[in-house]
Design an enzyme around this catalytic site. Structure first.
Site, short mmCIF file in Angstrom:
data_model
loop_
_atom_site.label_atom_id
_atom_site.label_comp_id
_atom_site.label_asym_id
_atom_site.label_seq_id
_atom_site.Cartn_x
_atom_site.Cartn_y
_atom_site.Cartn_z
N ALA A 1 2.04 14.21 -23.03
CA ALA A 1 1.62 12.86 -23.44
C ALA A 1 2.49 12.28 -24.55
CB ALA A 1 0.15 12.88 -23.87
N HIS B 1 -20.73 13.36 -28.53
CA HIS B 1 -20.22 12.41 -29.53
C HIS B 1 -20.14 10.98 -29.01
CE1 HIS B 1 -16.82 14.12 -27.34
NE2 HIS B 1 -16.14 13.00 -27.58
N LYS C 1 -0.04 7.23 -23.63
CA LYS C 1 0.49 7.54 -24.94
C LYS C 1 1.96 7.11 -25.00
CE LYS C 1 -3.45 9.91 -25.03
NZ LYS C 1 -3.76 11.05 -24.19
N ASP D 1 2.15 19.61 -21.06
CA ASP D 1 1.21 18.51 -21.16
C ASP D 1 1.90 17.54 -22.12
OD1 ASP D 1 -0.86 16.78 -21.46
OD2 ASP D 1 -2.33 18.24 -22.17
N TYR E 1 0.83 -1.21 0.00
CA TYR E 1 0.00 0.00 0.00
C TYR E 1 0.86 1.26 0.00
CZ TYR E 1 -3.88 3.11 0.84
OH TYR E 1 -4.82 4.10 0.71
N PHE F 1 -5.77 20.50 -24.80
CA PHE F 1 -6.47 19.27 -25.17
C PHE F 1 -7.85 19.31 -24.50
CE2 PHE F 1 -7.39 14.72 -24.28
CZ PHE F 1 -7.55 14.32 -25.59
N ASP F 2 -8.84 18.58 -25.05
CA ASP F 2 -10.21 18.78 -24.54
C ASP F 2 -10.40 18.46 -23.06
OD1 ASP F 2 -9.77 16.35 -25.70
OD2 ASP F 2 -11.70 16.16 -26.69
C1 LIG Z 1 -4.82 11.90 -23.76
C2 LIG Z 1 -4.43 13.25 -23.41
C3 LIG Z 1 -4.81 13.81 -22.19
C4 LIG Z 1 -5.74 13.12 -21.21
O1 LIG Z 1 -5.21 11.98 -20.73
P1 LIG Z 1 -6.07 10.69 -20.31
O2 LIG Z 1 -5.03 9.70 -19.93
O3 LIG Z 1 -6.89 10.28 -21.50
O4 LIG Z 1 -6.93 11.09 -19.16
C5 LIG Z 1 -4.34 15.08 -21.89
N1 LIG Z 1 -3.58 15.77 -22.75
C6 LIG Z 1 -3.20 15.26 -23.94
C7 LIG Z 1 -2.33 16.05 -24.84
C8 LIG Z 1 -3.62 13.99 -24.31
O5 LIG Z 1 -3.26 13.51 -25.50
#
Ligand SMILES: *Cc1c(COP(=O)(O)O)cnc(C)c1O
Length: 496
Positions: free
Chosen positions: A249, A481, A290, A247, A105, A157-158
């Site tokens: 990813a 969507h 990613k 950010d 844990y 990103f959204d």
């Molecule tokens: C996928 C993504 C996110 C969100 O991450 P999740 O793991 O899907 O919650 C944030 N920013 C970027 C650039 C992404 O490609």
């Protein structure tokens, strides 16, 4: 010279943006095998059968799903290009690491391995694991966001935008104009428009808790940010005393584009470039689904102690204890290995080349695309693909449905369905662009799978004049969507 170095140099530098490095002209390489073919730098050990259904079966599935591909069971999909998120194939080293996961844990060995891997790349002091990227966003913006504040980005990103706005804070985009034009050719379409940002900061800096830089710029088509732009941004923000958060990813794909496209960077390793990118920032959030080859996972990394402490308190509330943050110990081990594997240049060379391969073949066929090829996906411009279908009838949805019906290829509409809205009189207010994204999962599909996808797009492109549009017949309040229903607008998609 080691043959691997040749394969990194030779075919990967053939795009117009890439530095001209032809090793065959270099005396050191003469007489050595210098192939044009970029091979997958791995072989297959475990196989998963592909569903191969008939058109009739898929037609039935589409009807059951009200033509929404999110409602189609994955078992009906032959090639799934809906997303590159969480869909990677893990390596033998990652699976081996999973067996070594420590499920304690608190203070699990897995956490320290993960932390070390993140620190090796980012150089950041505090590492907070989360179950995926948006959990890191939620925590960070709950701490630094809030009413009256504003967070600028190249493009949010959204989920990032949603989490910034959920805190009551404004989310603003400052990508360069080329980044908004699908046909513009620019090697770094994810760059920040520094002049525009500076002018805005002169008025608003006092309400900015931090700036976000998305690498690569996902919502802008997987387009990279240059090191030069990052350095200038850093300097600009320092003048205003505003921290920069990546950010990140797809940091490794971004670093590969820097290596191959930015003058003076070709001799450096992707790892070195990645480390420099992180050194220019004060913090980072990552969706490890990613570029860390994770099927789940994420993190927040930063240097500021007081913010880290607040974030950890929130983490305990929703994600879990700070040494696992919503993940199993074994996930942390797999991610630690993934973060090392992704900066392997043989992998990145193949990765970016395989995306470009699909892009180039489709471009040669005259299929309208967002230019140039991105890192993780190829985007079809559905408005130019179906000029006779008005944006209000969701041309991206048509292309997406047709690709699935004819070939079992699942893509995702990024356009009016995702970002438009229904007006009070029932008409659609369309999105700025109608795109169809073919996202390529990492290490999952081979070149023949991609050749099949290219044939599928060609087949649909050839019968495009017979395709019509779609109306949204039922929709939820938000994020429509995922769950909305469609009706063909006066045509029968299954019969053509
Ligand atoms: C996928 C993504 C996110 C969100 O991450 P999740 O793991 O899907 O919650 C944030 N920013 C970027 C650039 C992404 O490609």
């Amino acid at each position: 010279m080691h043959p691997q170095e040749i394969s990194i140099l030779s075919p990967c530098s053939s795009s117009s943006h890439e530095a001209e490095v032809d090793p065959r002209k270099d005396p050191r390489y003469q007489g050595l095998f210098c192939p044009d073919t970029i091979i997958e730098p791995f072989k297959v050990k475990v196989v998963e059968p592909l569903p191969l259904l008939s058109r009739e079966e898929r037609a039935r599935g589409l009807k059951m799903a009200d033509f929404n591909l999110f409602s189609v069971p994955a078992e009906e999909v032959t090639i799934d290009l809906m997303t590159d998120s969480g869909t990677s194939a893990m390596s033998q080293a990652q699976w081996a690491a999973i067996m070594q996961g420590d499920e304690s844990y608190a203070g699990a060995r897995s956490f320290f391995r993960f932390k070390e891997a993140v620190q090796d790349l980012t150089g950041m002091k505090y590492v907070i694991p989360t179950h995926q990227g948006r959990a890191a966003e939620k925590i960070l913006f709950t701490v630094v966001g809030g009413k009256g504040k504003a967070v600028p980005a190249n493009t949010h990103f959204d989920t990032t935008r949603a989490n910034v706005e959920h805190s009551g804070c404004q989310a603003l985009d400052f990508v360069i104009p080329e980044g908004l034009d699908p046909e513009a050719e620019h090697p770094f379409k994810g760059n920040v428009d520094l002049e525009k940002l500076e002018a805005w900061l002169n008025e608003n800096a006092s309400r900015v808790p931090l700036m976000v830089l998305t690498v690569t710029n996902n919502s802008g088509g997987g387009q990279p940010v240059s090191l030069k732009n990052m350095k200038a941004l850093r300097e600009l923000l320092q003048g205003f005393n505003i921290p920069l958060f990546l950010d990140c990813a797809r940091f490794a794909e971004n670093a590969w584009f820097i290596k191959t496209r930015e003058p003076g960077q070709n001799h450096r390793s992707v790892k070195e470039i990645s480390q420099e990118m992180f050194r220019l920032a004060d913090g980072a959030m990552m969706s490890a689904k990613k570029d860390a080859f994770g099927n789940i996972g994420g993190f927040l990394a930063l240097n500021e102690e007081s913010i880290a402490a607040e974030c950890r308190n929130l983490l305990i509330l929703t994600e879990g204890f700070p040494t696992y943050g919503g993940l199993a110990g074994r996930d942390l081990d797999a991610l630690a290995v993934g973060l090392e594997e992704v900066v392997d240049e043989r992998y990145l060379c193949y990765r970016i080349a395989s995306t470009r391969y699909v892009w180039k073949r489709l471009d040669d066929l005259g299929v309208p695309l967002l230019r140039p090829a991105g890192g993780h996906a190829v985007y079809i411009d559905a408005r130019r693909f179906l000029p006779h279908v008005p944006p209000s009838l969701c041309p991206g949805q048509t292309v997406s449905v047709a690709l699935f019906l004819e070939a079992g290829v699942r893509s995702v509409e990024i356009g009016t369905v995702m970002f438009g809205r229904t007006l009070e009189d029932g008409r659609q207010d369309p999105a700025p662009m109608d795109l169809v994204r073919l996202a390529i999962p990492r290490r999952v599909y081979t070149q023949s799978h991609m050749d099949y996808v290219i044939e599928a797009v060609r087949f649909v492109f050839e019968k495009r004049s017979r395709l019509g549009g779609f109306r949204i017949s039922k929709e939820p309040e938000a994020l429509r969507h995922f769950t909305c229903s469609f009706e063909p607008a006066d045509w029968d998609p299954l019969a053509i």
